[in-house]
Design a protein around this motif. Sequence first.
Motif, PDB file in Angstrom:
ATOM      1  N   UNK A  69      19.620  -9.497  28.400  1.00 37.46           N
ATOM      2  CA  UNK A  69      20.824  -8.657  28.250  1.00 37.46           C
ATOM      3  C   UNK A  69      21.481  -8.941  26.901  1.00 37.46           C
ATOM      4  N   UNK A  70      21.599 -10.207  26.575  1.00 37.46           N
ATOM      5  CA  UNK A  70      22.256 -10.585  25.314  1.00 37.46           C
ATOM      6  C   UNK A  70      21.491 -10.048  24.114  1.00 37.46           C
ATOM      7  N   UNK A  71      20.169 -10.122  24.195  1.00 40.07           N
ATOM      8  CA  UNK A  71      19.343  -9.667  23.075  1.00 40.07           C
ATOM      9  C   UNK A  71      19.431  -8.147  22.916  1.00 40.07           C
ATOM     10  N   UNK A  72      19.440  -7.470  24.050  1.00 43.52           N
ATOM     11  CA  UNK A  72      19.520  -5.998  24.012  1.00 43.52           C
ATOM     12  C   UNK A  72      20.853  -5.551  23.400  1.00 43.52           C
ATOM     13  N   UNK A  73      21.928  -6.228  23.822  1.00 43.56           N
ATOM     14  CA  UNK A  73      23.259  -5.810  23.363  1.00 43.56           C
ATOM     15  C   UNK A  73      23.704  -6.511  22.071  1.00 43.56           C
TER      16      UNK A  73
END
Lengths: 506, 389
Positions: A69-73
């Motif tokens: 999630x962190x990488x995507x956002x």
Amino acid sequence: MKVLSSPVDPKLAERASKELLEALGEDKVTTNKAILFTYSGTALPIPKTMPDVVVRAKTVEDVQAVLKIADKLVVPVMPICSGTLEPSVIPKAGGIVLDLYGMDQILEINTDAAYAVVEPGVSIGQFVRAIRPHGFRATLGSYPPGNSVLGNYHLKGHGSHRASGIDSEVLGLEVILPDGTIVRTGSKAFEDRFPGQGWHAQWGPLPDLRGIFMNACGTLGIITKMAARIYPLNDVQALPVMGFDSYGDAVEFMKIVSRANLVEHCVTWHWGLYTIMNVLASGGNMTDSGDYLKIFTTEPWKHPEDRPYCLTLNIMTGFEEDIETHTKLLEKVARGLGGRPMNEELQERFPGTWDYYKTHGIDHEPCTHFMKGFGMGYGFMHILYAEPKNVVPLERFGLEFIWNRGLQYGTTYYSHCLDQGRSIFLRLTPFVDPVDEAEHERAVEIYRDYIEEGMKRYGATTIRYDGIHNYVEEAGGFGDLMKRIKTAVDPNNILNPGLKMYEGGW
Amino acid sequence: MALPMEMLMYTCPKCKICTGNLHPGETGEVHKLCPAYTRYGFFAYSGGGKCYLAQGIKEGVLEPDEELADVLFHCTLCGSCEEQCATDQSPTDIARLVRREVVKALGGPPGDAQTVVKSTVNYKNPYQQPKALRYRWAKGMNIKDASKEKVETLYFVGCTAAMIPARTHFALNTVKLLEAAGEDFGTLGSKEICCGATTYNLGVEDTFKEIATENTEMLNKLEVQKVLTSCSGCYSVMKNEYPKVARRNFEVVHVVEYLDQLITEGKLKPEKKVELTVTYHDPCHLGRYSKLYDAPRRILEAIPGIELIEMPRNREKSWCCGAGAGVKTTYPDFAAWIGEQRIDEAKKTGAQALVTACPFCEGNLTDVAQATEAGMDVFDVTDLLLRSL
């Protein structure tokens, strides 16, 4: 106390929190401001920063979910366990604090190959107590039993076997990359293909990638497992202590005895430190102690006449006959350098200090003796290590440098022998009033200047990233490679970017 | 010299020793001791976390608002963090300080705890019971009225043992045991008022001070030598906190201390066999707060037929019952969870019954044991002692 707001765009932070909540549930994810504040910093005199969300992971899958999630956002993630006061656990970039303390399982105790596999939340107290019934002990640093084994072992400059040449307790790591990839190092790299493969070897046929995650403070991946060396409790544990009237003699002693393999580890304590420890560990209060006042009123490079300038502790373990012979040899070497055995005098005159030494070096237990001192001022860590011939003048330079810059509290140190005396670790410790902000700022300034001067004048280097210096830039081709590795592994720079390890520091 | 509270707030090294028994020299399993941290897992719930919350309030970074209150009051103030802390911090005291700030800002503690405070102010008990019903438990008994005739020992029954029907056996047993020993004692009957422990723990400082002053003055005036309590909360607050508010001219004694002494003196002779394997739960306010660990165990050991097995978490390292500091009222699910952990631990010892020495502990543990159909009886020490006479 400065507390900075998260630099993350609030809308982005909100979206990340929402997705994390959906993925992991409210039991593991919180945006409660009160909870966030408790993750904003440590007792170190460094400004705090509010994170946007805290996630407590329980499994590797939780870690993977958070990273994806962190990488995507493109939201920062800062991992934290317990008890470390490193600058790396201040979420200066805001975003997600990933609390790994809930991953607290000891997964394997391998008495045959002498290692144990732990998750990040396993504390050193838990670890020591689990391996002891198997006849094993762990290497210990000067930190309390609640601290994470992994959080501390993966940082360099740690451990009680350093003089013997073992420079790290970490045999292997399991690391999660931002895209969720699981990396295992050393002999365990072949886990997927050969599931029976253990963690016994630090190296495989390929380059040793374990090293790039050590000291990386979560900037290259989230470590979820560590295989740590453990050591047998031999027939005899011993701790001969020698007193010296100069640091130079103590360094020479450490070099000789470690190179002759007489000790597992040796460490030298400045008179100020063993004096403070005696007051603390005897249950006294430092402010009531005349001995404590000596530390404020005596120039630290001069010692009160009634005690040696420094003590050298020699951690030994083995067969009775070995220990007996080696102890005699230690005494002989010490006397040859103008030193003297101190055990009896120490036990009589400094019983609190002896109790600490005994707990650490003979009982092999993580200690709490020093912790009472935290209320009276925080030990700031001025760590440098240098070749023996350079560390001796560095010690005098450092003591004078800090003393003359006029910090309110006293300065003292301890010094370890690393890798059979090839390098000597020197940690000066000026104590800083925990609530005096101006003093904090001065302490940070003195720290920064001392490290720079030490590197420039004495060829010293420091042992961990401090958030203050631009080590990557100063490290030439090495630094350039580190940047390239960082870019390849973490292209969106989500892993602990607040530390600014690759951008030149704070 | 005690370190100033302000300094302590700033120096917690986040070592988390406050959450478990990790001190050097200990052997065996590492136990989780902090109920709130064990259940919720975020650092803020630990003793160390409370120090950081205090920092945040002091520095004006955190508002003493409902969000903070929710974290802060999810804590039974069981004192295990304080017992474990290696830096000599006082997280429990710090938590109480922050509670006071929250109460000032919000006009009271969160949720249903407000009802408890209002009831304590209006009815002099936390249970919204009419004052007149306080002495219902003693109906038909002929107990001296200490407000009318002088007695050496005053039995301060406490709101729970006096007003909660399922807990009145504490009072009845105590009276029967004192009578059996031929002791001179009396009660205040319906003139007794709450000890204020709940308001103290909820951070309602002014109300607590008023109650403590009123009680101390009243008891001083009666010139009793000893005030005997059944409840560990009454005991702890009267013994440890009242002297900080008003000069106290009487000694505070818990029933188990008193009964232990009566057995030693031969005034009580437990002779009948009570065939039961039991384990003992240390109430936090009797144990950690007041260091009274041995007396209840000695009583149990004096009863023929009783076999006492210790739970792994006992004495200083006891796990809380879950009821204290407003948790049972405000967060009943959390209270039940804590109690369930304790009942499970008791069952694992193989004991047939769990024994304690506090009506508040007994209440929560009994509720949980019944709700979970644990098959574990919960007793007060006096229940078993009385059976043995």
